[in-house]
Design an enzyme around this catalytic site. Structure first.
Site, PDB file in Angstrom:
ATOM      1  CD  GLN A 127      -3.046  -0.462   2.365  1.00 21.38           C
ATOM      2  OE1 GLN A 127      -2.587  -0.399   3.512  1.00 21.38           O
ATOM      3  NE2 GLN A 127      -4.322  -0.254   2.104  1.00 21.38           N
ATOM      4  NE  ARG A 157      -0.789   2.362  -6.280  1.00 19.58           N
ATOM      5  CZ  ARG A 157      -0.587   2.510  -7.583  1.00 19.58           C
ATOM      6  NH1 ARG A 157       0.404   1.856  -8.163  1.00 19.58           N
ATOM      7  NH2 ARG A 157      -1.335   3.312  -8.295  1.00 19.58           N
ATOM      8  NE  ARG A 161      -1.836   5.213   1.894  1.00 20.51           N
ATOM      9  CZ  ARG A 161      -2.496   4.319   1.166  1.00 20.51           C
ATOM     10  NH1 ARG A 161      -3.572   3.748   1.634  1.00 20.51           N
ATOM     11  NH2 ARG A 161      -2.081   4.016  -0.050  1.00 20.51           N
TER      12      ARG A 161
END
Length: 301
Positions: A109, A112, A223
């Site tokens: 993740q 990215r 995030r």
């Protein structure tokens, strides 16, 4: 997560060694330098190096030869102006290098975000440790019924224990086979670059991740958001605490305009103007889709 005595000694030695410098330093960041902040069950975040502070942002914005104005309120006002008007370049003058230990599925993740420099631990060259992420019971949840990439209600009782047992047993069995394939006792042993493909996505990896402050803020905005997956959010929230101590003025502006702010479309602005004028606006008369209207109401009521 427990660091070995050797790792603790290495960190203590690094923190005990000081070097004179003419460059700007941040007292808040100096307290974090080399310190291992524990994340999840075996993970960590450490600051390995950094460059710049709040003054570096304003100095770059003014393109001054020294510190520029010494008035803190002027620096704060300028930083807030830069953040408010999306002037990104001055924030790029600050950089930080993190050492991160994280599960592979979190790393996939994380990667990215392609605006950083990354060097990952090589499982072609070295052997990965027998360390796996096993969620705490309060993080075991069923698939959300309204969000295709999110979690819903918690698993409980026997079902939760069954899932934990499967995760733990599968990880250990995969690592046993990994070791067996690598072993050279009575056999040639499989190459490390091939043996690693048998390991599960919850095995821990490590990397150095170097990023400028502008792109770090973008990472944290996504995030550390409540909608982000818990595991990567745990890392982002730890990093938020570090950045807050490093560049307090910039982080306060980031919290205000990015984390706590809201973006409004042209249609949304028009709806707000109509509401302020006393008009009762509905989704049908707003010109918005049902999804956009639902998101608009979540923020503006």
């Amino acid at each position: 997560m427990t660091l070995t005595p050797e790792q603790l000694a290495e960190i203590a030695e690094a923190r005990a060694t000081t070097r004179p410098t003419l460059r700007a330093t941040s007292e808040g960041m100096e307290r974090h330098l080399y310190v291992a902040h524990e994340v999840l069950d075996h993970g960590l975040v450490r600051v390995i190096d950094y460059m710049g502070d709040d003054a570096a942002i304003t100095q770059a914005a003014r393109v001054s030869y020294g510190r520029g104005t010494k008035a803190v309120q002027n620096d704060e006002g300028l930083i807030r102006y830069l953040m408010r008007h999306w002037h990104s370049t001055p924030f790029e003058m600050c950089e930080v290098k993190f050492h991160v230990k994280l599960p592979v599925f979190v790393a996939r993740q994380w990667i990215r975000h392609r605006t950083a420099n990354v060097n990952e631990y090589s499982a072609r060259y070295s052997i990965l440790d027998r360390e796996f992420y096993i969620p705490a019971p309060e993080q075991l949840a069923a698939q959300s019924t309204v969000n295709n990439q999110g979690r819903g209600e918690l698993l409980e009782g026997d079902e939760a224990q069954r899932v934990l047992d499967i995760l733990r047993d599968d990880a250990m069995r995969a690592y046993d086979h990994y070791e067996n394939m690598l072993s050279q006792e009575g056999q040639k042993g499989l190459a490390r670059e091939l043996a690693r493909m048998n390991l599960p996505a919850n095995v821990y990896t490590q990397w150095y991740w170097k990023v400028d402050l502008h792109n770090l803020f973008h990472f944290l905005r996504l995030r550390a958001d409540a909608h982000a997956q818990y595991e990567i959010r745990a890392y982002a929230e730890t990093m938020c605490g570090i950045v807050k101590d490093w560049v307090p003025l910039a982080y306060a502006a980031f919290e205000d305009y990015r984390m706590g702010g809201a973006t409004v479309s042209a249609k949304g602005v028009e709806v707000l103007k109509r509401r302020l004028a006393g008009e009762a606006v509905t989704q049908e008369s707003s010109g918005m889709s049902k999804g956009e209207w639902r998101e608009f109401e979540a923020v503006w009521g």
